[in-house]
Design a protein around this motif. Structure first.
Motif, PDB file in Angstrom:
ATOM      1  N   ARG A  54       5.890   9.807   0.791  1.00  0.00           N
ATOM      2  CA  ARG A  54       6.203  10.872   1.744  1.00  0.00           C
ATOM      3  C   ARG A  54       5.544  11.144   2.781  1.00  0.00           C
ATOM      4  O   ARG A  54       5.928  11.910   4.079  1.00  0.00           O
ATOM      5  CB  ARG A  54       6.826  12.140   0.985  1.00  0.00           C
ATOM      6  CG  ARG A  54       7.933  11.543  -0.157  1.00  0.00           C
ATOM      7  CD  ARG A  54       8.433  12.863  -0.956  1.00  0.00           C
ATOM      8  NE  ARG A  54       8.912  13.757  -0.117  1.00  0.00           N
ATOM      9  CZ  ARG A  54       9.323  14.979  -0.553  1.00  0.00           C
ATOM     10  NH1 ARG A  54       9.074  15.412  -1.956  1.00  0.00           N
ATOM     11  NH2 ARG A  54       9.720  15.984   0.284  1.00  0.00           N
ATOM     12  N   ILE A  55       4.100  10.921   2.814  1.00  0.00           N
ATOM     13  CA  ILE A  55       3.109  11.433   3.765  1.00  0.00           C
ATOM     14  C   ILE A  55       2.662  10.308   4.414  1.00  0.00           C
ATOM     15  O   ILE A  55       1.740   9.471   3.844  1.00  0.00           O
ATOM     16  CB  ILE A  55       2.059  12.364   3.275  1.00  0.00           C
ATOM     17  CG1 ILE A  55       2.382  13.436   2.765  1.00  0.00           C
ATOM     18  CG2 ILE A  55       0.995  12.454   4.296  1.00  0.00           C
ATOM     19  CD1 ILE A  55       1.588  14.514   1.948  1.00  0.00           C
ATOM     20  N   GLY A  56       3.194   9.815   5.353  1.00  0.00           N
ATOM     21  CA  GLY A  56       2.958   8.389   5.965  1.00  0.00           C
ATOM     22  C   GLY A  56       1.612   8.363   6.651  1.00  0.00           C
ATOM     23  O   GLY A  56       1.049   9.180   7.148  1.00  0.00           O
ATOM     24  N   GLY A  57       1.063   7.191   6.284  1.00  0.00           N
ATOM     25  CA  GLY A  57      -0.520   6.810   6.764  1.00  0.00           C
ATOM     26  C   GLY A  57      -1.566   7.437   5.894  1.00  0.00           C
ATOM     27  O   GLY A  57      -2.812   7.030   6.288  1.00  0.00           O
ATOM     28  N   ILE A  58      -1.273   8.180   4.845  1.00  0.00           N
ATOM     29  CA  ILE A  58      -2.350   8.486   4.105  1.00  0.00           C
ATOM     30  C   ILE A  58      -2.930   7.321   3.016  1.00  0.00           C
ATOM     31  O   ILE A  58      -2.128   6.828   2.436  1.00  0.00           O
ATOM     32  CB  ILE A  58      -2.032   9.763   3.272  1.00  0.00           C
ATOM     33  CG1 ILE A  58      -3.400  10.491   2.697  1.00  0.00           C
ATOM     34  CG2 ILE A  58      -1.064   9.740   2.380  1.00  0.00           C
ATOM     35  CD1 ILE A  58      -3.323  11.843   2.102  1.00  0.00           C
ATOM     36  N   SER A  59      -4.231   7.049   2.844  1.00  0.00           N
ATOM     37  CA  SER A  59      -4.563   6.095   1.939  1.00  0.00           C
ATOM     38  C   SER A  59      -4.801   6.443   0.739  1.00  0.00           C
ATOM     39  O   SER A  59      -4.772   7.715   0.564  1.00  0.00           O
ATOM     40  CB  SER A  59      -6.000   5.593   2.284  1.00  0.00           C
ATOM     41  OG  SER A  59      -7.083   6.476   2.287  1.00  0.00           O
ATOM     42  N   ASP A  60      -4.730   5.797  -0.403  1.00  0.00           N
ATOM     43  CA  ASP A  60      -4.921   6.286  -1.537  1.00  0.00           C
ATOM     44  C   ASP A  60      -6.353   7.092  -1.948  1.00  0.00           C
ATOM     45  O   ASP A  60      -6.123   8.107  -2.587  1.00  0.00           O
ATOM     46  CB  ASP A  60      -5.030   5.154  -2.708  1.00  0.00           C
ATOM     47  CG  ASP A  60      -3.694   4.263  -2.742  1.00  0.00           C
ATOM     48  OD1 ASP A  60      -2.521   4.999  -2.489  1.00  0.00           O
ATOM     49  OD2 ASP A  60      -3.881   3.206  -3.491  1.00  0.00           O
ATOM     50  N   LYS A  61      -7.312   6.516  -1.228  1.00  0.00           N
ATOM     51  CA  LYS A  61      -8.564   7.247  -1.365  1.00  0.00           C
ATOM     52  C   LYS A  61      -8.425   8.564  -0.976  1.00  0.00           C
ATOM     53  O   LYS A  61      -8.912   9.774  -1.332  1.00  0.00           O
ATOM     54  CB  LYS A  61      -9.600   6.335  -0.856  1.00  0.00           C
ATOM     55  CG  LYS A  61     -11.065   7.132  -0.893  1.00  0.00           C
ATOM     56  CD  LYS A  61     -12.168   6.122  -0.145  1.00  0.00           C
ATOM     57  CE  LYS A  61     -13.374   6.907  -0.235  1.00  0.00           C
ATOM     58  NZ  LYS A  61     -14.468   5.983   0.430  1.00  0.00           N
ATOM     59  N   MET A  62      -8.034   8.689   0.420  1.00  0.00           N
ATOM     60  CA  MET A  62      -7.757  10.190   0.896  1.00  0.00           C
ATOM     61  C   MET A  62      -6.870  11.231   0.448  1.00  0.00           C
ATOM     62  O   MET A  62      -7.208  12.207   0.315  1.00  0.00           O
ATOM     63  CB  MET A  62      -7.411   9.978   2.650  1.00  0.00           C
ATOM     64  CG  MET A  62      -7.503  11.243   3.313  1.00  0.00           C
ATOM     65  SD  MET A  62      -9.021  12.023   3.312  1.00  0.00           S
ATOM     66  CE  MET A  62     -10.129  10.929   4.337  1.00  0.00           C
ATOM     67  N   LEU A  63      -5.814  10.599  -0.139  1.00  0.00           N
ATOM     68  CA  LEU A  63      -5.001  11.249  -0.809  1.00  0.00           C
ATOM     69  C   LEU A  63      -5.608  11.943  -2.197  1.00  0.00           C
ATOM     70  O   LEU A  63      -5.492  13.084  -2.314  1.00  0.00           O
ATOM     71  CB  LEU A  63      -3.724  10.425  -1.432  1.00  0.00           C
ATOM     72  CG  LEU A  63      -2.671  11.238  -2.507  1.00  0.00           C
ATOM     73  CD1 LEU A  63      -1.916  12.332  -1.760  1.00  0.00           C
ATOM     74  CD2 LEU A  63      -1.586  10.040  -2.787  1.00  0.00           C
ATOM     75  N   ILE A  64      -6.341  11.000  -2.674  1.00  0.00           N
ATOM     76  CA  ILE A  64      -6.906  11.602  -4.164  1.00  0.00           C
ATOM     77  C   ILE A  64      -8.077  12.639  -3.793  1.00  0.00           C
ATOM     78  O   ILE A  64      -8.186  13.630  -4.393  1.00  0.00           O
ATOM     79  CB  ILE A  64      -7.450  10.432  -5.004  1.00  0.00           C
ATOM     80  CG1 ILE A  64      -6.393   9.601  -5.395  1.00  0.00           C
ATOM     81  CG2 ILE A  64      -8.168  11.065  -6.112  1.00  0.00           C
ATOM     82  CD1 ILE A  64      -5.220  10.397  -6.413  1.00  0.00           C
TER      83      ILE A  64
END
Length: 128
Positions: A54-64
């Motif tokens: 749902r949040i385009g462009g966010i990497s897994d690392k940045m999300l966590i």
């Protein structure tokens, strides 16, 4: 004065004092991913994969990393379910819910004024 605060930092905080912890909290909330995550979680609990979609462009690392910073500051709660495969959901805490209104308002303001902002940017760039 409370000894846990720098001398110029009032107990309620002072975002203009670089030594006050309020400045660090402001730094966390000034990140675009934090703003978007709080806004997204205002609609209800979500799993990591759903947030990423749902949040385009966010990497897994940045999300966590962002979820952990928000959790550490008391805005987000993490709930791990004892299932196989493991399931983790994130939701806003009471503090996070109180923050979601101003963030959602800011997001809507940006969307409503985007054309004016882009025009101002274009005019500025043409002068430069």
């Amino acid at each position: 004065m409370n000894e846990s605060f720098p001398t110029r930092c009032a107990p309620q905080g002072n975002v203009f004092d670089p030594g006050c912890p309020a400045r660090a909290v402001l730094g966390i909330l000034a990140e675009k991913w934090a703003l978007l995550l709080v806004h997204m979680l205002a609609t209800g609990p979500a799993r990591t994969a759903e947030l990423r979609r749902r949040i385009g462009g966010i990497s897994d690392k940045m999300l966590i990393q962002t979820l952990r910073r928000l959790e550490r500051s008391g805005f987000v709660a993490r709930h791990a379910y004892p299932e196989v495969p493991p399931r983790v959901e994130y939701s806003l805490t009471t503090l996070g819910v109180s923050l979601s209104g101003p963030i959602t308002t800011l997001d809507r303001w940006v969307e409503q004024h985007l054309a004016e902002i882009r025009l101002a940017q274009s005019e500025f760039d043409e002068r430069g």
